[in-house]
Design an enzyme around this catalytic site. Structure first.
Site, PDB file in Angstrom:
ATOM      1  N   ASP A 107       0.808  -1.213   0.000  1.00  0.00           N
ATOM      2  CA  ASP A 107       0.000   0.000   0.000  1.00  0.00           C
ATOM      3  C   ASP A 107       0.842   1.265   0.000  1.00  0.00           C
ATOM      4  O   ASP A 107       1.821   1.378   0.753  1.00  0.00           O
ATOM      5  CB  ASP A 107      -0.910  -0.014   1.238  1.00  0.00           C
ATOM      6  CG  ASP A 107      -1.849   1.173   1.302  1.00  0.00           C
ATOM      7  OD1 ASP A 107      -2.730   1.268   0.424  1.00  0.00           O
ATOM      8  OD2 ASP A 107      -1.701   2.000   2.220  1.00  0.00           O
TER       9      ASP A 107
ATOM     10  N   HIS B 139       4.599   5.457  -1.899  1.00  0.00           N
ATOM     11  CA  HIS B 139       5.089   6.840  -1.973  1.00  0.00           C
ATOM     12  C   HIS B 139       5.121   7.487  -0.593  1.00  0.00           C
ATOM     13  O   HIS B 139       5.749   8.536  -0.411  1.00  0.00           O
ATOM     14  CB  HIS B 139       4.210   7.664  -2.930  1.00  0.00           C
ATOM     15  CG  HIS B 139       2.746   7.476  -2.704  1.00  0.00           C
ATOM     16  ND1 HIS B 139       2.014   6.517  -3.370  1.00  0.00           N
ATOM     17  CD2 HIS B 139       1.872   8.101  -1.887  1.00  0.00           C
ATOM     18  CE1 HIS B 139       0.741   6.570  -2.975  1.00  0.00           C
ATOM     19  NE2 HIS B 139       0.641   7.524  -2.077  1.00  0.00           N
TER      20      HIS B 139
ATOM     21  N   GLU C 254       1.435   0.081  -4.798  1.00  0.00           N
ATOM     22  CA  GLU C 254       0.609   1.242  -5.097  1.00  0.00           C
ATOM     23  C   GLU C 254       1.507   2.465  -5.002  1.00  0.00           C
ATOM     24  O   GLU C 254       2.043   2.766  -3.934  1.00  0.00           O
ATOM     25  CB  GLU C 254      -0.546   1.380  -4.107  1.00  0.00           C
ATOM     26  CG  GLU C 254      -1.409   2.601  -4.402  1.00  0.00           C
ATOM     27  CD  GLU C 254      -2.292   3.019  -3.239  1.00  0.00           C
ATOM     28  OE1 GLU C 254      -3.205   3.836  -3.468  1.00  0.00           O
ATOM     29  OE2 GLU C 254      -2.066   2.552  -2.106  1.00  0.00           O
TER      30      GLU C 254
ATOM     31  N   ASP D 131      -3.134   6.615 -13.467  1.00  0.00           N
ATOM     32  CA  ASP D 131      -3.454   7.481 -14.602  1.00  0.00           C
ATOM     33  C   ASP D 131      -4.337   6.777 -15.626  1.00  0.00           C
ATOM     34  O   ASP D 131      -5.160   7.419 -16.289  1.00  0.00           O
ATOM     35  CB  ASP D 131      -2.170   7.969 -15.277  1.00  0.00           C
ATOM     36  CG  ASP D 131      -1.516   9.122 -14.532  1.00  0.00           C
ATOM     37  OD1 ASP D 131      -1.917   9.377 -13.375  1.00  0.00           O
ATOM     38  OD2 ASP D 131      -0.607   9.761 -15.097  1.00  0.00           O
TER      39      ASP D 131
ATOM     40  N   HIS E 155      -6.613   4.514 -14.844  1.00  0.00           N
ATOM     41  CA  HIS E 155      -7.944   4.602 -14.238  1.00  0.00           C
ATOM     42  C   HIS E 155      -8.553   5.983 -14.443  1.00  0.00           C
ATOM     43  O   HIS E 155      -9.705   6.123 -14.862  1.00  0.00           O
ATOM     44  CB  HIS E 155      -7.884   4.303 -12.741  1.00  0.00           C
ATOM     45  CG  HIS E 155      -9.134   4.728 -12.015  1.00  0.00           C
ATOM     46  ND1 HIS E 155      -9.271   5.984 -11.440  1.00  0.00           N
ATOM     47  CD2 HIS E 155     -10.318   4.106 -11.828  1.00  0.00           C
ATOM     48  CE1 HIS E 155     -10.476   6.096 -10.916  1.00  0.00           C
ATOM     49  NE2 HIS E 155     -11.133   4.965 -11.130  1.00  0.00           N
ATOM     50  N   HIS E 156      -7.777   7.030 -14.122  1.00  0.00           N
ATOM     51  CA  HIS E 156      -8.314   8.389 -14.211  1.00  0.00           C
ATOM     52  C   HIS E 156      -8.746   8.716 -15.640  1.00  0.00           C
ATOM     53  O   HIS E 156      -9.782   9.364 -15.855  1.00  0.00           O
ATOM     54  CB  HIS E 156      -7.262   9.402 -13.754  1.00  0.00           C
ATOM     55  CG  HIS E 156      -6.825   9.235 -12.324  1.00  0.00           C
ATOM     56  ND1 HIS E 156      -7.486   8.435 -11.426  1.00  0.00           N
ATOM     57  CD2 HIS E 156      -5.769   9.775 -11.638  1.00  0.00           C
ATOM     58  CE1 HIS E 156      -6.879   8.499 -10.252  1.00  0.00           C
ATOM     59  NE2 HIS E 156      -5.833   9.293 -10.360  1.00  0.00           N
TER      60      HIS E 156
END
Length: 575
Positions: A244, A247, A281, A309, A311-312
């Protein structure tokens, strides 16, 4: 492999550690490096640790917490892990199925979930990706505020039930990927700081002090987390991980923790004699995330990373939503870029972040390929982080929903289906939790404030209300009902084509091309076939003349051999 019946704990700053077992107290022996040990216990024994005469605390490496993270630990019978060796399965490029154990079925346990595994085989996915199952506070929740990194959540059935679930998946040829959270630990039931320097003030995070990956004592903390991962693959027998929000890792060391995970995974593969699949992720949009650790100092070695990106681009193109992080998405040009180059933000300006973001993907790279990126039209985050947890299919015309599914399921990426998506389930999936009276009300109030600040005028489901959890459960009777059965049949068709078409599993990004027909229509060319989609509310001619392999609504053949798609809709054509 450690002896799971022998209590051991790392408590470097303690002067005295005692073992509380079955209401009796025994001294523990101090060993090297701040470790304390006792003699093995019997399966079923309840135990905990007292540090310098303090209250009894659960074992940080406990495999079972029958009474939750505040209660005593329980010795697990090692015999539950004795079963035939699993040969493994290669998961890169295979369709994943993301599920939350508590809401996947009415019963909400691993044993209940086993009863629906044949549905997943019929659907045609290659693996289940299970939201976190390690111990967390309360009986219900998403699992991303876990505190027992080694323990299986009791409400799901505990470790023995998880073993049964894994074995049932493997018996059907399905792999099992486990979601793990190492960027933070939950606030309730988290006693790690009492044992040692598991956290550091060197870094600040939205959750407070960071998990200690690079400060004094970090070697033991890293080994604690790596030990949990090794347990899941070796004892339980899972096939990989989704890590998860990497970043949010705070690690300034020369050997980044993600790279260490990747290197250890390769060692575990050799040890176990089967492949492992480690995904991350990440919203950093850096190809180094999926480049081998030996390729550059910044390489992290993940087998795949989530491709937000993509998905978006799909979500915004078909729904028309352009607020928040969708602001730079929505056009057919952006959709074409996402489907062929993965990152829309690849070094240019991100309006939402108000700064340059990302780096470009090399379509001809020999370090990674299309299967290195996980694509989806919804997942637990993209559904659950909406105010009411509504699914994308609840706002799309059936043809548009079918088109979005075809683009990502027949893309060069590794596809991920969110539970219930395959029949366009009506149940929503808002955030829910079951925290105690000190934290619970703050979660409820904070959730309401968050969406009020975004301009949401409706009622936000109370995360703490049991009804929010119950209403999130899938309604399995829908699968055989109209119009859901038609959607399920469509997903089965798409996944069958992914398996059977020679070019569908081709991971080459350079072999994928997007052709823009008009502002509403795009053709995705793959080796040997093409996927033509339109969001237009009209019939649209597309430059394809081959045999129709599948279509949501039957296209019309024009006099010149080209096809006209009823819109919104999709057709898949041989080339």
């Amino acid at each position: 492999m450690r002896d799971i019946t022998r209590p051991e704990v790392w408590a470097p700053n303690a002067e005295r550690v005692e073992l509380s077992v079955n209401a009796e107290t025994r001294p523990m022996e101090r060993g090297d490096g701040g470790w304390w040990r006792a003699e093995p216990l019997a399966p079923g024994d309840r135990y905990g640790f007292r540090l310098d005469g303090g209250p009894v605390r659960p074992d940080p490496r406990s495999l079972h917490q029958p009474d939750g993270p505040h209660g005593e630990s329980c010795i697990v019978d090692p015999a539950i892990f004795d079963r035939p060796r699993w040969e493994g399965v290669e998961l890169r490029g295979k369709a994943l199925y993301e599920l939350h154990v508590g809401t996947f079925t009415a019963g909400g346990t691993f044993d209940d979930a086993i009863g629906q595994l044949d549905h997943l085989v019929e659907l045609g996915v290659g693996a289940v990706e299970v939201l976190p199952v390690n111990d967390f506070a309360g009986r219900r929740g998403w699992g991303y505020d876990g505190v027992g990194q080694y323990a299986t959540h009791d409400a799901y059935g505990g470790p023995a039930a998880f073993v049964r679930f894994i074995d049932a998946c493997h018996a059907r040829g399905l792999g099992v990927v486990l979601d793990v959270v190492y960027n933070h630990f939950g606030p309730e039931g988290n006693y790690l700081a009492e044992f040692g320097p598991y956290f550091t003030d060197k870094h600040e995070t939205p959750w407070g002090p960071a998990v200690n990956l690079d400060d004094e004592g970090s070697r033991e903390v890293r080994d604690f987390l790596l030990g949990a991962m090794h347990q899941w693959v070796s004892l339980f027998g899972i096939d990989g991980f989704r890590i998860d929000a990497v970043h949010a890792f705070q690690d300034d060391s020369d050997y980044h923790f993600l790279a260490e995970i990747a290197d250890r995974a390769r060692e575990w593969e050799a040890e176990l004699g089967r492949p492992l699949f480690v995904t991350a992720e990440s919203d950093l949009n850096q190809p180094a995330m999926v480049s081998p650790t030996s390729s550059s100092p910044d390489a992290r070695g993940m087998d795949a990373q989530w491709a937000d990106d993509v998905h978006h681009a799909l979500h915004s193109f078909f729904t028309g939503e352009r607020q928040g992080y969708y602001v730079d998405f929505g056009s057919v040009d952006v959709l074409a870029k996402a489907l062929t180059e993965v990152f829309v933000h690849d070094g240019g300006h991100s309006t939402f972040r108000d700064k340059p973001w990302g780096a470009p993907v090399d379509r001809d790279s020999d370090l990674y390929d299309g299967h290195s990126f996980v694509a989806f039209i919804q997942n637990h985050d993209q559904v659950g982080n909406r105010a009411v947890g509504d699914r994308v299919g609840q706002s799309l015309a059936p043809g548009a929903y079918a088109a979005a599914a075809a683009l990502y399921l027949l893309s060069p990426f590794t596809p991920l289906v969110f539970m219930g998506e395959e029949w366009n389930a009506t149940s929503r999936f808002p955030f829910f939790s079951h925290l105690g009276p000190e934290l619970g009300p703050h979660v409820t109030a904070g959730r309401a404030r968050e969406f009020e600040a975004m301009g949401w005028e409706g009622t936000v489901p109370d995360p703490q209300a049991e009804s929010t959890f119950i209403n999130s459960k899938l309604r399995w009777e829908e699968v055989s009902q109209r119009p859901h059965q038609r959607v399920f049949d469509w997903y089965r068709t798409l996944l069958r084509l992914r398996r059977e078409l020679p070019g569908a599993m081709d991971a080459s990004l350079s072999a994928t091309r997007a052709e823009i027909v008009d502002d509403d229509t795009l053709v995705l060319h793959r080796p040997g076939f093409a996927v033509a989609v339109t969001r237009a509310e009209r019939e649209v001619d597309v430059p394809l003349t081959g045999d129709v392999l599948a279509a949501w609504d039957e296209p019309r053949r024009l006099d010149d051999g080209r096809l006209a798609i009823p819109g919104p809709g999709v057709v898949i054509v041989a080339e």
